[in-house]
Design a protein around this motif. Structure first.
Motif, PDB file in Angstrom:
ATOM      1  N   LEU A 175     -17.933  36.591 -23.215  1.00 43.65           N
ATOM      2  CA  LEU A 175     -16.785  35.876 -23.777  1.00 43.65           C
ATOM      3  C   LEU A 175     -16.358  36.493 -25.105  1.00 43.65           C
ATOM      4  O   LEU A 175     -15.164  36.719 -25.343  1.00 43.65           O
ATOM      5  N   ASP A 176     -17.331  36.742 -25.949  1.00 41.20           N
ATOM      6  CA  ASP A 176     -17.024  37.347 -27.258  1.00 41.20           C
ATOM      7  C   ASP A 176     -16.386  38.727 -27.081  1.00 41.20           C
ATOM      8  O   ASP A 176     -15.455  39.088 -27.812  1.00 41.20           O
ATOM      9  N   ALA A 177     -16.886  39.476 -26.109  1.00 42.71           N
ATOM     10  CA  ALA A 177     -16.333  40.809 -25.867  1.00 42.71           C
ATOM     11  C   ALA A 177     -14.892  40.711 -25.376  1.00 42.71           C
ATOM     12  O   ALA A 177     -14.032  41.519 -25.766  1.00 42.71           O
ATOM     13  N   LEU A 178     -14.605  39.714 -24.527  1.00 42.88           N
ATOM     14  CA  LEU A 178     -13.243  39.547 -24.017  1.00 42.88           C
ATOM     15  C   LEU A 178     -12.293  39.156 -25.152  1.00 42.88           C
ATOM     16  O   LEU A 178     -11.162  39.657 -25.225  1.00 42.88           O
ATOM     17  N   VAL A 179     -12.724  38.263 -26.018  1.00 45.99           N
ATOM     18  CA  VAL A 179     -11.879  37.860 -27.152  1.00 45.99           C
ATOM     19  C   VAL A 179     -11.591  39.056 -28.054  1.00 45.99           C
ATOM     20  O   VAL A 179     -10.442  39.281 -28.474  1.00 45.99           O
ATOM     21  N   ALA A 180     -12.623  39.845 -28.351  1.00 42.86           N
ATOM     22  CA  ALA A 180     -12.434  41.024 -29.196  1.00 42.86           C
ATOM     23  C   ALA A 180     -11.507  42.022 -28.526  1.00 42.86           C
ATOM     24  O   ALA A 180     -10.650  42.635 -29.181  1.00 42.86           O
ATOM     25  N   SER A 189      -7.820  43.366 -29.904  1.00 42.21           N
ATOM     26  CA  SER A 189      -7.614  44.778 -30.213  1.00 42.21           C
ATOM     27  C   SER A 189      -6.590  45.429 -29.287  1.00 42.21           C
ATOM     28  O   SER A 189      -5.811  46.285 -29.712  1.00 42.21           O
ATOM     29  N   THR A 190      -6.586  45.023 -28.015  1.00 42.80           N
ATOM     30  CA  THR A 190      -5.664  45.630 -27.045  1.00 42.80           C
ATOM     31  C   THR A 190      -4.244  45.108 -27.208  1.00 42.80           C
ATOM     32  O   THR A 190      -3.274  45.863 -27.111  1.00 42.80           O
ATOM     33  N   LEU A 191      -4.128  43.782 -27.447  1.00 46.59           N
ATOM     34  CA  LEU A 191      -2.805  43.166 -27.560  1.00 46.59           C
ATOM     35  C   LEU A 191      -2.713  42.403 -28.890  1.00 46.59           C
ATOM     36  O   LEU A 191      -2.658  41.169 -28.913  1.00 46.59           O
ATOM     37  N   PRO A 192      -2.709  43.107 -29.997  1.00 42.43           N
ATOM     38  CA  PRO A 192      -2.730  42.433 -31.300  1.00 42.43           C
ATOM     39  C   PRO A 192      -1.464  41.647 -31.611  1.00 42.43           C
ATOM     40  O   PRO A 192      -1.478  40.751 -32.453  1.00 42.43           O
ATOM     41  N   GLU A 193      -0.356  41.959 -30.951  1.00 43.52           N
ATOM     42  CA  GLU A 193       0.908  41.285 -31.231  1.00 43.52           C
ATOM     43  C   GLU A 193       1.177  40.130 -30.288  1.00 43.52           C
ATOM     44  O   GLU A 193       2.251  39.525 -30.343  1.00 43.52           O
ATOM     45  N   ALA A 194       0.231  39.799 -29.418  1.00 45.92           N
ATOM     46  CA  ALA A 194       0.468  38.752 -28.424  1.00 45.92           C
ATOM     47  C   ALA A 194       0.675  37.388 -29.093  1.00 45.92           C
ATOM     48  O   ALA A 194       1.499  36.589 -28.653  1.00 45.92           O
ATOM     49  N   GLY A 195      -0.107  37.096 -30.123  1.00 45.24           N
ATOM     50  CA  GLY A 195       0.062  35.839 -30.838  1.00 45.24           C
ATOM     51  C   GLY A 195      -0.458  34.626 -30.101  1.00 45.24           C
ATOM     52  O   GLY A 195       0.005  33.507 -30.342  1.00 45.24           O
ATOM     53  N   TRP A 196      -1.423  34.829 -29.205  1.00 45.13           N
ATOM     54  CA  TRP A 196      -1.918  33.671 -28.456  1.00 45.13           C
ATOM     55  C   TRP A 196      -3.089  33.006 -29.165  1.00 45.13           C
ATOM     56  O   TRP A 196      -3.816  33.593 -29.941  1.00 45.13           O
ATOM     57  N   ASP A 197      -3.227  31.723 -28.828  1.00 43.90           N
ATOM     58  CA  ASP A 197      -4.352  30.917 -29.308  1.00 43.90           C
ATOM     59  C   ASP A 197      -5.449  31.014 -28.258  1.00 43.90           C
ATOM     60  O   ASP A 197      -5.224  30.694 -27.090  1.00 43.90           O
ATOM     61  N   ILE A 198      -6.643  31.435 -28.674  1.00 46.98           N
ATOM     62  CA  ILE A 198      -7.740  31.685 -27.737  1.00 46.98           C
ATOM     63  C   ILE A 198      -8.808  30.624 -27.946  1.00 46.98           C
ATOM     64  O   ILE A 198      -9.277  30.405 -29.065  1.00 46.98           O
ATOM     65  N   ARG A 199      -9.192  29.956 -26.845  1.00 45.38           N
ATOM     66  CA  ARG A 199     -10.244  28.938 -26.895  1.00 45.38           C
ATOM     67  C   ARG A 199     -11.293  29.235 -25.831  1.00 45.38           C
ATOM     68  O   ARG A 199     -11.015  29.094 -24.638  1.00 45.38           O
ATOM     69  N   PRO A 200     -12.487  29.655 -26.224  1.00 44.26           N
ATOM     70  CA  PRO A 200     -13.573  29.840 -25.264  1.00 44.26           C
ATOM     71  C   PRO A 200     -14.230  28.503 -24.933  1.00 44.26           C
ATOM     72  O   PRO A 200     -13.975  27.489 -25.585  1.00 44.26           O
TER      73      PRO A 200
END
Length: 377
Positions: A249-254, A258-269
């Motif tokens: 999960l942590d790897a996916l968030v990172a 890094s891949t889509l820094p401009e996406a602007g989404w709120d991420i909740r694991p």
């Protein structure tokens, strides 16, 4: 010949006392004498124990309740979110590149939430919390409706009319029944079932109206999906079993940042499934802890009165020990140990009562019960 009377306290002479025995010897002797005194009973300490127990019980109850709710949220994280991790966007849908990234991570499900008006014609209109779901909803947990059926079957378009699942509060408010139709924007939807429970209710936060679940096709047909519309698009990802650990999960968030820094989404694991509710629990805990401390402070008046009475009763004992050669500091130490011993009894009584009842009941409570008050209607 005349001899001198030897002091009998602790079988020591005045010279021995003046020489100052070691603190370990003094403490051991004080503990022994305090224990002998307490074996005669703790009568008169009832108010003392009650005041301490009530204050400690209040604080322990708050801490146990908060810990139980926090552990419950962590344990039910996947069911609350409807996946292992949720990527949310407001006012826009994910681009094709963003969707491809999420689809590579695991199984993708999409929901959209917004507020709108359900118009029942002459019967009036009501504010509703709409949730537009896809065919896979719910991927985790169980959607309970009356009559029971899947969300896909209840919201599919039949005879040119989309279906919907409505909170019973909406039906009561607009004097409707199952099978009636309401207008949502430019589209008519048929209320085919009433909602009993939804598995991801806690993650939705506070609602200001009854829930109305419909398909995403119906939402698009309503004309409410416009630039600037306050729609929250939730992209729920279920990771493959081979890569569903916390480190993954942590790897996916990172990777997403890094891949889509401009996406602007709120991420909740899943281990932080309901941050808003978690913050509310923390505020609730701080407030009630302050209340408990206030109760403990007020109980201190009773404690002070009980100790004062204890000192008055023990004046004769103090005089006896002094007459036997005990220094004042030793007398104070003995009775200080007695008071602390009785205080420990009160604290232990409170802890054994609270930790074995409140914590167990909260841990066994379901998150569905915790979410019962999350809607304002």
């Amino acid at each position: 010949m005349h001899g001198t009377v030897k002091p009998a306290f602790g079988a020591s002479s005045s010279a021995a006392i003046a020489a100052g025995p070691g603190w370990m010897v003094i403490l051991a002797m004080a503990l022994r004498l305090a224990w002998r005194d307490l074996r005669g009973g703790i009568r008169g300490f009832g108010v003392f124990i009650a005041c301490l127990a009530l204050g400690v019980m209040a604080i322990a109850a708050v801490a146990s309740t908060a810990r139980g709710l926090t552990e419950g949220l962590s344990r039910e994280g996947r069911r609350i979110l409807g996946g292992d991790i949720v990527f949310s966007l407001v006012q826009r849908e994910a681009s094709s590149i963003e969707r491809q990234f999420l689809e590579r991570a695991g199984t993708l499900g999409i929901t959209a939430t917004l507020r709108g008006m359900a118009n029942a014609g002459d019967k009036g209109a009501a504010l509703v919390e709409m949730k537009a779901v896809d065919a896979s909803y719910p991927a985790i947990g169980r959607l309970e409706t009356l009559p029971q059926a899947s969300a896909a079957d209840l919201t599919v378009r039949k005879d040119g009319v989309y279906g919907a699942i409505a909170d019973p509060v909406l039906l009561a408010r607009l004097d409707l029944k199952t099978g009636d139709e309401v207008s949502i924007g430019a589209v008519r939807v048929q209320l085919r079932a009433t909602l009993v429970s939804e598995p991801d209710k806690v993650a939705s936060g506070v609602g200001f109206g009854p829930r109305l679940i419909l398909s995403q096709e119906a939402l698009r047909a309503s004309g409410l999906v416009q630039p600037g519309s306050l729609i929250r698009w939730n992209y729920r990802v279920i990771l493959p079993p081979v890569s569903a650990g916390d480190a993954d999960l942590d790897a996916l968030v990172a990777s997403a940042k890094s891949t889509l820094p401009e996406a602007g989404w709120d991420i909740r694991p899943r281990n932080n499934a309901a941050p808003q509710m978690q913050r509310n629990i923390e505020r609730f805990t701080q407030f009630l802890t302050l209340v408990g401390l206030t109760a403990l402070l007020i109980g201190g008046v009773g404690v002070a009165n009980a100790v004062r009475r204890f000192v008055d009763v023990k004046r004769a004992d103090f005089a006896t020990l002094k007459a036997l050669g005990a220094p004042g500091s030793h007398v104070v130490l003995i009775h200080f140990i007695e008071v602390m011993g009785v205080a420990a009894i009160g604290v232990a009584l409170a802890n054994s009562t609270i930790l074995n009842t409140v914590e167990a009941s909260v841990k066994n409570a379901t998150v569905r019960g915790a979410a019962a008050g999350m809607r304002v209607v």
